[in-house]
Scaffold this motif. Structure first.
Motif, PDB file in Angstrom:
ATOM      1  N   THR A  22       7.527  -9.048  -8.360  1.00  0.00           N
ATOM      2  CA  THR A  22       6.506  -9.388  -7.604  1.00  0.00           C
ATOM      3  C   THR A  22       5.475 -10.499  -8.021  1.00  0.00           C
ATOM      4  OG1 THR A  22       6.492  -7.053  -6.679  1.00  0.00           O
ATOM      5  CG2 THR A  22       4.948  -8.279  -6.103  1.00  0.00           C
TER       6      THR A  22
ATOM      7  N   SER B 276       2.117  -2.960  -7.614  1.00  0.00           N
ATOM      8  CA  SER B 276       3.291  -2.694  -6.951  1.00  0.00           C
ATOM      9  C   SER B 276       4.352  -2.388  -7.834  1.00  0.00           C
ATOM     10  CB  SER B 276       3.826  -3.902  -6.122  1.00  0.00           C
ATOM     11  OG  SER B 276       4.118  -4.727  -6.792  1.00  0.00           O
TER      12      SER B 276
ATOM     13  N   MET C 185      -3.939  -8.443   3.237  1.00  0.00           N
ATOM     14  CA  MET C 185      -2.686  -7.725   3.065  1.00  0.00           C
ATOM     15  C   MET C 185      -2.378  -7.812   1.614  1.00  0.00           C
ATOM     16  SD  MET C 185       1.130  -8.786   4.240  1.00  0.00           S
ATOM     17  CE  MET C 185       1.092  -7.764   5.899  1.00  0.00           C
ATOM     18  N   SER C 186      -1.957  -6.489   0.941  1.00  0.00           N
ATOM     19  CA  SER C 186      -1.542  -6.211  -0.328  1.00  0.00           C
ATOM     20  C   SER C 186      -0.376  -7.212  -0.663  1.00  0.00           C
ATOM     21  CB  SER C 186      -1.326  -4.965  -0.620  1.00  0.00           C
ATOM     22  OG  SER C 186      -0.057  -4.487  -0.120  1.00  0.00           O
TER      23      SER C 186
ATOM     24  N   SER D 132       7.348  -7.389   0.690  1.00  0.00           N
ATOM     25  CA  SER D 132       8.234  -6.415   1.222  1.00  0.00           C
ATOM     26  C   SER D 132       9.600  -7.191   2.106  1.00  0.00           C
ATOM     27  CB  SER D 132       7.579  -5.310   1.923  1.00  0.00           C
ATOM     28  OG  SER D 132       6.753  -4.387   1.130  1.00  0.00           O
TER      29      SER D 132
ATOM     30  N   TYR E 222      -2.108 -12.959   7.453  1.00  0.00           N
ATOM     31  CA  TYR E 222      -2.079 -11.836   6.732  1.00  0.00           C
ATOM     32  C   TYR E 222      -3.253 -12.099   5.538  1.00  0.00           C
ATOM     33  CZ  TYR E 222       2.540 -11.064   8.406  1.00  0.00           C
ATOM     34  OH  TYR E 222       3.668 -10.998   9.306  1.00  0.00           O
TER      35      TYR E 222
ATOM     36  N   GLU F  97       6.705   7.759  -1.922  1.00  0.00           N
ATOM     37  CA  GLU F  97       7.301   6.534  -1.789  1.00  0.00           C
ATOM     38  C   GLU F  97       8.654   6.678  -0.894  1.00  0.00           C
ATOM     39  OE1 GLU F  97       7.998   3.066  -4.701  1.00  0.00           O
ATOM     40  OE2 GLU F  97       9.373   4.719  -5.146  1.00  0.00           O
TER      41      GLU F  97
ATOM     42  N   SER G  27       2.112  -6.481  -2.602  1.00  0.00           N
ATOM     43  CA  SER G  27       3.272  -5.785  -2.498  1.00  0.00           C
ATOM     44  C   SER G  27       3.714  -5.690  -1.194  1.00  0.00           C
ATOM     45  CB  SER G  27       3.161  -4.468  -3.184  1.00  0.00           C
ATOM     46  OG  SER G  27       1.824  -3.840  -2.567  1.00  0.00           O
ATOM     47  N   ASP G  28       2.899  -5.389  -0.099  1.00  0.00           N
ATOM     48  CA  ASP G  28       3.412  -5.466   1.246  1.00  0.00           C
ATOM     49  C   ASP G  28       3.934  -6.744   1.761  1.00  0.00           C
ATOM     50  OD1 ASP G  28       2.646  -2.779   1.350  1.00  0.00           O
ATOM     51  OD2 ASP G  28       0.644  -3.077   2.270  1.00  0.00           O
TER      52      ASP G  28
END
Length: 977
Positions: free
Chosen positions: A312, A14, A192-193, A199, A187, A872, A195-196
């Motif tokens: 992150t 990320s 889920m990533s 967020s 999640y 992005e 980075s997501d």
């Protein structure tokens, strides 16, 4: 034909986005002041915007210095400050700025690709602060996570996942399986990533990644537990608020669990384990508490602040070599301030949270807080905060009327310092927290919880007129004071205070009863740790009102020097009642092969060869239970009855926790050395519990000759310790009956040189056992699958020698694959017809395949899968760190937003100058493991840099300027023979 300048960046994990505010404290002084600091950081597509705050009383100029050339946007600086107020010296990388003393800040735009240090100085050369811009150290090497334990075999992952424990079969045909993960199960199961998940959601994060999550999958009779959560007859249970609780998202009690005048917004809704987290008192360095022993605390989900989370988090998983079950780890970093400043302490903490199963499926959580900065941390306190809620199938457990019965429930003590438990109002499920392990919390309290996205002062004194009239004090989590529930009404009788809800009835979150704290009075307060009674309510009397259930744990306040670590450990277990129930027991015996209970010969004689047994048990459907045990045997014929116990039918229905006392297990006849005792319980209906093992070691009698004894890990010549790494943590004992000093203790691996561990060691306790350990004994010299031997030697001042031998053997493992977190293709112009293929650059990290498989394992290939390069999106983060926003309700509306397709580039992949069809590419392979080595490493970095090229093209309408990002997946595949 349209050409635009584009910045292309591949993110394996990320992008690091930094945006922050720094609290400013005004003070009066008799002398003139010149000062400056980094106040805010905003990332943009083409640069980074830094807000530099300043105070200028004795001069009007500051000098900006950089370690790299041409990284400041001088033209933008001149535009803001004026042409004549900016003097740039290109040769010295210095820029002098003349500032308006009536203002407090200016904007500085800098290069967002190069790593460099920005320092700000007074005109006499004195440095005010320095700040590492685009700091690559903030994005740590994914191949070297921070933890003091065996680190081999960990696999970095950009995606969350759910790990499965052992299946337990029940006599009614049902089965259960424990699960572990981080954050919200929903999640994690979606993968889920990271980075997501990291967020923003409002002013918090989408998923609370520092929350250790656990669940139990239940399969009723006739259902297959292997079919997972969606199979008919299967159910899933969780025990944290917002963990697999999405169906409660729009319920009024969920929206309005806070004070009625300040209802919750989207940050506190029942998703993302929103109100549980792991943190510490680092925030106290930013805003100091007004009280002693009650430092300020920030949740890690507060956006844009380095003291909350610096970057992150990094996620890893592996198969535990001892249990064969998968375990997970999350690593994150916190730093008091972004910039280093002369005279200002700026501690940095790296926290590692590891989740594992033990042999019977109980989830073990181990948290390590390590000082990885440049400064000592005074009175460090680590915190583990849990907002508890018993949930089933995506919502809080409900009664027949639809009322929640899994949150506002009574919290109870396990007794004898063991921990706490809570169960749903219909007795359907119980969760238990065992808090008396080796590195258990120094204090814990079954109280309420806190928000994960706010930073509070700890204790705040607000002086009134003449420091007396109108003055007030306020405490914040975890030192918050409890409140009264009702007050007298002018109309007669009583009415609920704003802290209490008669509809529940219970205290509004996060408040608790008036005489309590949420959770401690200060960082010396042990909370509920000292509770001796079994099943008594925590904090209040049996029939007193409840509160929003929570659990807070803390470490002891301790000065944490650079490189030092403080640990916090606990275990948890969720039990489901079902149509029948297997008895559950817990003995206060926690010896393992790696950490046995040590019983000295003298202690063994004093206890007359008996081992005292204490603990607890409960059974939801039986009144009679029998405990069995065996010593050093798994043969049923060697099992013996230890005791019988009874309870009433009413106690069975309620799942009463029963105490185990006044029991002794005979050990007479056992020789010195290691012994394993196995326990299990059976009720009169024939339902059998899980087995609990206890490992103990009886020491040899102390003699005039020195003795050294390795107690952990357990290993013999016939059964060497199975290791999957390059170091071993060794624990042991030594003794000498008559020597007041030990000359030295050493060790020797195989035929390598002998190494001294310690010299001239005092022996003040003659005739007694002394405990010692070696953290991370280096065995990298033994890159093999052979049985290896370590001889430990002790020599006293008379020259007498004692030895003990320890055996270990590397076991075949799997594969590890590490890759850089960022790969850059630079800035270039694109058009519909494309241009010249370009090579990537890698600033930090390598593509390395680690092979730990058995000898003669075939070669393995590494493949690369590329996603599209999407533009992005820009982030517009607001709020400025104002925590009052956390209490403003943001109503949720139906999502009527029309999804606009993301802008993307077309790319052609070339390998060794040949066009590749498709998005999958084999980039190399390992050598065949023909030799006896345990570890083979293949570095594929140079192959990728040399052979990979990509040609970028826009669509027919061209492409807009910006940063385009692609996610690449590296994985191992079998090689074609």
């Amino acid at each position: 034909m349209k050409k635009n300048s584009l910045l292309l960046l591949i993110l394996i994990s990320s992008l690091l986005l930094l945006f922050s505010t720094t609290s400013v404290k005004a003070e009066t002084t008799d002398t003139s002041v010149t000062d400056a600091d980094v106040a805010q950081v905003f990332p943009h597509k083409d640069n980074t915007e830094i807000i530099v705050s300043y105070i200028l009383e004795d001069q009007k100029e500051l000098v900006l210095k950089t370690t790299e050339k041409n990284v400041l946007d001088i033209e933008a600086l001149k535009k803001e400050l004026g042409e004549d107020n900016v003097l740039d010296d290109l040769e010295k990388n210095e820029t002098t700025v003349k500032l308006n003393p009536n203002k407090i800040s200016f904007k500085l735009f800098v290069n967002n690709q190069k790593s460099f240090t920005l320092s700000v100085h007074k005109t006499d050369g004195e440095e005010i602060f320095n700040y590492d811009v685009n700091d690559t150290n903030q994005t740590r090497d994914i191949a070297i996570p921070t933890d003091d334990e065996d680190e081999s075999g960990w696999v970095f992952s950009e995606m969350l996942k759910v790990s499965e424990g052992p299946i337990l079969e029940h006599s009614d045909g049902s089965s259960t399986r424990p699960l572990l993960y981080f954050g919200d199960y929903n999640y994690a199961i979606q993968k889920m990533s990271i980075s997501d998940a990291f967020s923003p959601r409002g002013i918090s994060r989408i998923d609370s990644l520092t929350t250790p999550g656990t669940a139990v999958l239940y399969a009723s009779k006739g259902s297959r537990i292997e079919d997972g959560i969606k199979a008919k007859g299967n159910h899933i249970y969780t025990d944290h608020y917002g963990d697999h609780q999405e169906n409660d998202y729009d319920m009024i009690p969920i929206i309005d669990m806070g004070l009625k005048r300040k209802p919750r917004g989207i940050e506190d809704r029942s998703i993302g384990s929103s109100r549980s987290y792991t943190s510490n008192n680092l925030y106290n360095y930013v805003v100091k508490s007004d009280g002693i022993g009650v430092p300020g605390v920030s949740g890690p989900n507060k956006i844009g602040e380095s003291y909350a989370m610096l970057d992150t988090p990094k996620f890893y998983y592996r198969t535990n070599p001892q249990t064969g079950l998968e375990e997970q780890k999350m690593v994150f970093h916190q730093k008091a301030f972004y910039a280093y400043k002369k005279g200002r302490n700026n501690p940095e903490i790296t926290t590692t949270i590891k989740l594992s199963f033990n042999k019977v499926g109980r989830v073990q959580t181990k948290i390590a807080f390590k000082n990885t900065g440049k400064y000592a941390f005074g009175n460090f306190v680590g915190l583990s905060n849990h907002d508890l809620s018993l949930n089933k199938d995506n919502q809080e457990i409900k009664d027949n009327r639809g009322k929640g019965i899994g949150n506002y429930v009574k919290l109870r003590a396990l007794g004898n310092h063991r921990g706490m438990y809570m169960q749903s109002g219909d007795n359907q499920v119980r969760t238990t927290y065992y808090l008396n392990r080796e590195n258990g919390p120094a204090g814990w309290a079954g109280r309420s919880s806190s928000k994960s996205y706010i930073a509070t002062k700890g204790f705040m004194h607000s002086p009134g007129l003449i420091e007396v009239i109108g003055s007030s004090n306020e405490r914040y989590y975890p030192w918050k004071v409890g409140k009264d529930d009702h007050t007298w009404s002018l109309l007669g009788g009583t009415k609920p205070t704003k802290f209490f809800n008669d509809d529940i009835p219970g205290y509004r979150s996060p408040y608790v009863a008036e005489h309590l704290y949420n959770a401690f009075s200060d960082y010396w307060d042990k909370g509920d740790l000292g509770r001796e009674d079994v099943s008594g309510r925590l904090g209040v009397k049996e029939n007193d009102p409840t509160w929003d259930a929570g659990l807070t744990m803390r470490t002891s306040p301790r000065d944490l020097l650079t490189g030092q670590t403080i640990k916090l450990e606990y275990e948890s277990q969720i039990d489901v009642k079902g149509t029948t129930f297997n008895p559950v027991f817990e003995l206060d015996l926690h010896g393992t092969n790696d950490n046995p209970q040590i019983i000295s010969d003298k202690e063994f004689q004093n206890n007359k060869g008996k081992l005292p047994i204490t603990g607890t048990w409960y059974d939801f459907d039986s009144t009679d239970v029998t405990m069995y045990y065996s010593i050093d045997s798994e043969d049923p014929e060697d099992e013996q009855i230890l005791f019988n116990r009874f309870q009433s039918q009413k106690d069975a229905f309620n799942g009463k926790l029963n105490d185990i006392t006044k029991v002794n297990l005979p050990l007479k006849g056992l020789d010195s050395g290691m012994h394993t005792i196995r326990f299990y319980m059976v009720d009169k209906e024939g339902h059998r519990s899980q087995m609990q093992e206890h490992v103990l070691k009886i020491s040899k009698p102390v003699t005039n000759e020195p003795q050294i004894d390795v107690t952990s890990p357990r290993a013999t010549s016939k059964d060497p310790y199975k290791v999957y790494g390059e170091s071993i943590d060794i624990k042991g004992t030594w003794s000498d009956k008559n020597s007041e000093k030990i000359k030295y203790i050493s060790y020797q691996i195989n035929n390598y040189d002998e190494k001294i561990i310690r010299e001239n060691i005092p022996n003040p306790t003659l005739g007694k056992q002394n405990i010692g350990d070696i953290d991370g004994l280096d065995i990298s010299c033994c890159n093999n699958f052979d049985k290896n031997k370590i001889v430990f030697k002790i020599v006293d001042e008379e020259g007498l020698v004692g030895t003990d031998s320890f055996y270990f053997q590397h076991v075949p493992g799997g594969l590890t694959l590490s890759a850089p977190e960022e790969i850059d293709f630079g800035t270039l112009a694109v058009s519909p017809t494309g241009g010249t293929p370009v090579k990537p650059t890698i600033k930090e990290g390598k593509i390395v395949l680690g092979d730990y498989r058995q000898q003669d394992a075939p070669p393995i290939s590494v493949s690369l899968k590329m996603d599209k390069f999407y533009k992005e999106e820009e982030h517009n983060d607001q709020g400025g760190g104002d925590d009052s926003l956390a209490n403003i309700d943001i109503p949720d509306k139906p999502d009527t937003k029309i999804e606009i397709p993301k802008e993307a580039l077309v790319h052609d992949v070339y390998w060794k100058d040949k066009l590749i069809n498709g998005n999958d590419l084999i980039i190399g392979q390992s050598a065949q493991k023909t030799g006896p080595q345990w570890e083979y490493k293949t570095n594929l970095t140079e192959d990728v840099l040399k052979n990979l090229k990509i040609r970028f093209r826009s669509n027919e309408n061209g492409a807009s300027s910006g940063k385009y990002v692609s996610h690449w997946t590296w994985q191992t595949v079998d090689s074609v023979q």
